[in-house]
Design a protein around this motif. Structure first.
Motif, PDB file in Angstrom:
ATOM      1  N   ILE A 362       2.324   9.405   1.249  1.00 23.74           N
ATOM      2  CA  ILE A 362       2.939   8.103   1.809  1.00 23.74           C
ATOM      3  C   ILE A 362       2.964   6.981   1.493  1.00 23.74           C
ATOM      4  O   ILE A 362       3.884   6.304   1.203  1.00 23.74           O
ATOM      5  CB  ILE A 362       2.256   8.401   3.268  1.00 23.74           C
ATOM      6  N   ILE A 363       2.014   6.561   0.668  1.00 27.86           N
ATOM      7  CA  ILE A 363       1.937   5.107   0.200  1.00 27.86           C
ATOM      8  C   ILE A 363       2.856   5.211  -1.304  1.00 27.86           C
ATOM      9  O   ILE A 363       3.484   4.158  -1.291  1.00 27.86           O
ATOM     10  CB  ILE A 363       0.443   5.111  -0.500  1.00 27.86           C
ATOM     11  N   ALA A 364       2.997   6.234  -1.996  1.00 34.27           N
ATOM     12  CA  ALA A 364       4.126   6.447  -2.939  1.00 34.27           C
ATOM     13  C   ALA A 364       5.274   6.227  -2.223  1.00 34.27           C
ATOM     14  O   ALA A 364       6.347   5.707  -3.132  1.00 34.27           O
ATOM     15  CB  ALA A 364       3.915   7.567  -3.533  1.00 34.27           C
ATOM     16  N   LEU A 365       5.728   6.776  -1.398  1.00 34.04           N
ATOM     17  CA  LEU A 365       7.248   6.729  -0.516  1.00 34.04           C
ATOM     18  C   LEU A 365       7.495   5.039  -0.626  1.00 34.04           C
ATOM     19  O   LEU A 365       8.480   4.860  -0.566  1.00 34.04           O
ATOM     20  CB  LEU A 365       7.183   7.332   0.689  1.00 34.04           C
ATOM     21  N   SER A 366       6.605   4.260  -0.241  1.00 29.23           N
ATOM     22  CA  SER A 366       6.610   2.731  -0.036  1.00 29.23           C
ATOM     23  C   SER A 366       7.184   2.430  -1.434  1.00 29.23           C
ATOM     24  O   SER A 366       8.149   1.633  -1.400  1.00 29.23           O
ATOM     25  CB  SER A 366       5.549   2.107   0.347  1.00 29.23           C
ATOM     26  N   SER A 383      -2.315  -3.246  -1.799  1.00 26.49           N
ATOM     27  CA  SER A 383      -3.138  -4.236  -1.164  1.00 26.49           C
ATOM     28  C   SER A 383      -2.965  -4.266   0.495  1.00 26.49           C
ATOM     29  O   SER A 383      -3.381  -4.601   1.371  1.00 26.49           O
ATOM     30  CB  SER A 383      -2.831  -5.728  -1.686  1.00 26.49           C
ATOM     31  N   LEU A 384      -1.562  -4.202   0.598  1.00 30.38           N
ATOM     32  CA  LEU A 384      -0.964  -3.850   2.079  1.00 30.38           C
ATOM     33  C   LEU A 384      -1.672  -2.714   2.884  1.00 30.38           C
ATOM     34  O   LEU A 384      -1.900  -2.547   4.089  1.00 30.38           O
ATOM     35  CB  LEU A 384       0.527  -3.738   2.039  1.00 30.38           C
ATOM     36  N   VAL A 385      -1.783  -1.719   2.011  1.00 33.39           N
ATOM     37  CA  VAL A 385      -2.509  -0.467   2.420  1.00 33.39           C
ATOM     38  C   VAL A 385      -3.911  -1.150   2.930  1.00 33.39           C
ATOM     39  O   VAL A 385      -4.471  -0.664   4.225  1.00 33.39           O
ATOM     40  CB  VAL A 385      -2.542   0.587   1.457  1.00 33.39           C
ATOM     41  N   GLY A 386      -4.767  -1.538   2.169  1.00 38.96           N
ATOM     42  CA  GLY A 386      -5.991  -2.096   2.451  1.00 38.96           C
ATOM     43  C   GLY A 386      -6.073  -3.101   3.744  1.00 38.96           C
ATOM     44  O   GLY A 386      -6.767  -3.036   4.584  1.00 38.96           O
ATOM     45  N   ALA A 387      -4.922  -4.184   3.716  1.00 36.15           N
ATOM     46  CA  ALA A 387      -4.813  -4.972   5.070  1.00 36.15           C
ATOM     47  C   ALA A 387      -4.389  -3.971   6.214  1.00 36.15           C
ATOM     48  O   ALA A 387      -5.094  -4.401   7.397  1.00 36.15           O
ATOM     49  CB  ALA A 387      -3.637  -5.890   4.745  1.00 36.15           C
ATOM     50  N   LEU A 547       1.587   2.632   7.313  1.00 37.79           N
ATOM     51  CA  LEU A 547       1.074   3.818   8.210  1.00 37.79           C
ATOM     52  C   LEU A 547       0.153   4.517   7.179  1.00 37.79           C
ATOM     53  O   LEU A 547      -0.568   5.328   7.683  1.00 37.79           O
ATOM     54  CB  LEU A 547       2.564   4.650   8.359  1.00 37.79           C
ATOM     55  N   GLY A 548       0.444   4.567   5.819  1.00 36.95           N
ATOM     56  CA  GLY A 548      -0.453   5.226   4.888  1.00 36.95           C
ATOM     57  C   GLY A 548      -1.958   4.689   4.827  1.00 36.95           C
ATOM     58  O   GLY A 548      -2.865   5.217   4.979  1.00 36.95           O
ATOM     59  N   GLY A 549      -2.126   3.193   4.898  1.00 32.45           N
ATOM     60  CA  GLY A 549      -3.395   2.452   5.195  1.00 32.45           C
ATOM     61  C   GLY A 549      -3.812   3.037   6.355  1.00 32.45           C
ATOM     62  O   GLY A 549      -5.290   3.073   6.364  1.00 32.45           O
TER      63      GLY A 549
END
Length: 715
Positions: A362-366, A383-387, A547-549
């Motif tokens: 999912i993160i890779a799709l971003s 970093s957006l994932v962590g936020a 969403l991945g985060g």
């Protein structure tokens, strides 16, 4: 006032190091077009080399199977240890160019940057495995005294470091302005083709500049080593403020680079002093000095940047082809069925690794959206994932927002942050935008992730598990870990997002994204709102990363900001690039081979490469980039496309016949229509007409007189 001046002067030492690293980055970039993220790692390698020579007279040996330290003599004097360290650093730079960057000389700039990340991981992994990860202390190089200047106590080591930066500047200016080597280097920078015509080898010039750039970085690493605790990863992120310094000088104006480095170091030192004052707000944390490089970069790029490329500038596409997906629904069902089979078949740690692969995909799709479709290089996605994960912790434990409202709100909030990060992309692109995003990632890590008042403290941010209509979707704990219900949640979200990204590629907005990626000026000339398309790409990608985060937060149940540092984000970008950053298949592959993914866990169980992860990952990254500079996405996608065509037995449509029928004003018959009328009976053939007698052959024409000779051309 006196304390402020004291801390400003104390910043001369770190500022001198930033200036030296900025000089090194400029040399690397001018000679071969590489934004070398391994510059700090080269300085780290030199620091360990200098310490071994200075303290024990031993030479660091990176070759496995041999002693890590080779005894040469007793402890060496400073000048001899620095001389040997400078030579070894130059040799390291030559090896990096010959082995890694010479094969990539004509590759895309993004591929070179990813390869430099591989070099960084290899150097860090080698030093960690050979010498350990415990911090070491290095003896002082310069005399440490205190001078009194108008009642101000000034330590001399910072002045000595600033003097070294000025000396390096003078030497570099002399080399590039008053020697034949400098003249040749400037000629190659202006036109490689022209330099080849006059007999100059661009490869030899680049090789020599790589040796010089590594020498400067090595001296900087050796000089800074007594001022900090030296660890294998301690110098890695020093390249970030050095990138800001190099950007201020345009990677070419060496005096501006050095002056900017000294000023930036002084201002950061003063900000660190202000952070402990009573008036300073606690919610800002102690990492506000890392915001300063971001502010500098944004100001410089906003002033110098242009909304479109200048006329006559050759813009080369920096990404591989983004193929249009076909049979999206059928492929989505197939992938979903495969995920279900593995989810119910695997158990224990393998099932947990599969869930991690779902989230990483999912993160890779971003990355596929913002980089693969829009063409904007972004190192800030992780970093957006962590936020998003930290926001989810706040929403579920403090505000008690239930599932699925909490993850959606967290993703939307991160989407707004993505829009703000995308604003610089309206005026900058390519390498400059990559610098903006990596500096932003470091700023988010320092101000948010390392801030105890925002990150949950020592225990991290706790996350309340998801439930929906009484159905428990938590990942579980103890013997009930991991629960299939959470895996189903991750698989459903991954499938829906993958279908959305595939349909985005097929939509009108997707076509506009590809047009912007290919040529912004042409896209604007055809009526496409380039700014809107770019911001839409950043916003959509940020929501996907959010969403991945959120799923990652639900999986970890306790979120720590240390897991989302900028280096991990750069590494994840590199994995996504080699897996295929323009395809959904590449995103799934990135999820499988990413850290703690399914393939990672399977291989680790077989050979247990835990401590060798950085080294092996760096080597794989370098090898994959050299063999496939555009990534493995096309290599993976083509066999799948052939398999899909065989399964579906798809025949090429008769597009030509349909167009011809439409041009004639008649409806093209459909082979799949069961209600079309039967064809009219054909008319009987007409009898053949009698053939006419053959005409007698014509007499041959007389030969033409020869043309008069052309007049001679006067040169």
């Amino acid at each position: 006032m006196t304390q402020n001046l004291t801390f400003l002067v104390l910043g001369l030492g770190p500022g001198a190091i930033l200036a030296a690293f900025g000089l090194s980055l400029a040399v690397f970039y001018r000679s071969s077009g590489v934004v070398n993220f391994a510059t700090g790692a080269i300085g780290m390698y030199a620091a360990y080399t200098y310490n071994a020579l200075r303290s024990a007279g031993s030479l660091f040996n990176p070759i496995f199977g041999l002693p890590a330290l080779v005894k040469l003599s007793g402890p060496m004097p400073v000048w001899l240890a620095l001389l040997i360290t400078a030579v070894i650093s130059a040799v390291l730079g030559l090896l990096c160019y010959v082995i890694v960057f010479r094969p990539l000389r004509h590759a895309r700039a993004l591929a070179k940057a990813v390869a430099s990340v591989g070099v960084l991981l290899v150097l860090e992994g080698v030093v960690a495995l050979r010498l350990g990860t415990n911090p070491i202390s290095v003896a002082q190089i310069f005399p440490s005294h205190t001078l009194m200047l108008g009642g101000l106590k000034v330590p001399t080591n910072g002045l000595w470091a600033a003097g070294l930066a000025v000396v390096l500047l003078l030497v570099a200016v002399a080399i590039y302005n008053f020697t034949r080597f400098g003249l040749v280097t400037r000629a190659v920078v202006e036109s490689e083709k022209g330099s080849v015509i006059v007999g100059v080898s661009p490869e030899r010039v680049a090789l020599a500049n790589w040796g010089l750039g590594a020498l400067i970085a090595g001296l900087a690493g050796a000089v800074i080593s007594p001022l900090v605790a030296v660890t294998p990863s301690g110098f890695t992120l020093l390249v970030v403020p050095a990138l800001a310094v190099a950007l201020v000088g345009g990677f070419s104006n060496l005096p501006v680079i050095v002056i900017s480095g000294l000023v930036l170091g002084m201002l950061q030192s003063n900000l660190s002093y202000q952070a402990v004052q009573s008036w300073y707000p606690d919610w800002l944390g102690t990492g506000v000095q890392d915001l300063l490089p971001l502010v500098v970069v944004l100001i410089v790029l906003m002033v110098r940047g242009s909304s479109l490329p200048t006329r006559g500038m050759l813009i080369v596409q920096d990404l591989p082809q983004a193929r249009q997906p076909h049979h999206v629904g059928i492929k989505g069902l197939i992938w979903f069925a495969v995920g279900l089979v593995f989810l119910f078949t695997l158990g224990g740690s393998y099932r947990a690794a599969l869930m991690t692969s779902f989230i990483l995909a999912i993160i890779a799709l971003s990355f596929v959206v913002v980089t693969g479709y829009v063409g904007q290089i972004s190192f800030v996605q992780y970093s957006l994932v962590g936020a998003s994960a930290l926001l989810l912790s706040e929403m579920t434990t403090v505000w008690h927002i239930p599932f699925p409202v909490a993850p959606i709100l967290a993703a939307l909030a991160v989407g707004l942050l993505g829009l703000l990060i995308g604003l610089p992309a309206l005026r900058v692109r390519g390498v400059n935008l990559a610098i903006v995003t990596v500096v932003t990632a470091v700023a988010i890590s320092s101000v948010y992730f390392d801030n105890d008042s925002l990150n949950g403290g020592l225990n991290g941010g706790q996350v309340t598990g998801p439930t929906l209509f009484g159905l428990n979707l938590e990942i579980g704990s103890g013997g009930n870990y991991p629960r299939i219900q959470f895996g189903l949640l991750c698989l459903v979200v991954l499938t829906l997002i993958a279908l959305g990204v595939a349909n985005l590629r097929r939509s009108r907005l997707g076509a506009q994204m590809l047009a912007v990626r290919a040529n912004e000026r042409s896209a604007a000339a055809n009526g496409i709102n380039v700014a809107r398309v770019k911001l839409a790409g950043f916003g959509i990608a940020a929501v996907i990363a959010g969403l991945g985060g959120a799923l990652l937060g639900y999986q970890q149940t306790s979120v720590s900001g240390d897991s989302f540092d900028a280096l991990s984000g750069i590494l994840l970008f590199g994995i996504c690039y080699i897996s295929g950053i323009t395809t959904i298949t590449g995103a799934v592959a990135a999820g499988l081979i990413g850290s703690n993914g399914l393939i990672y866990v399977i291989i680790n169980r077989q050979i247990n490469f835990g401590s060798y992860y950085l080294l092996i990952t760096g080597l794989i990254l370098i090898f994959a980039i050299i063999r496939h500079p555009e990534g493995l996405g096309g290599t993976i996608q083509e066999p799948l496309e052939r398999l899909a065509r065989r399964v579906l037995r798809r025949k090429p449509p008769a597009a030509t016949a349909a167009l011809g029928a439409a041009a004639a004003g008649t409806a093209a018959p459909s082979a799949l229509s069961s209600t079309s009328p039967p064809p009219a009976p054909s008319a009987p053939p007409a009898p053949p007409a009698p053939s006419a007698p053959p005409a007698p052959p014509a007499p041959p024409a007389p030969p033409a007189p020869p043309a008069p000779p052309a007049p001679e051309r006067v040169v």
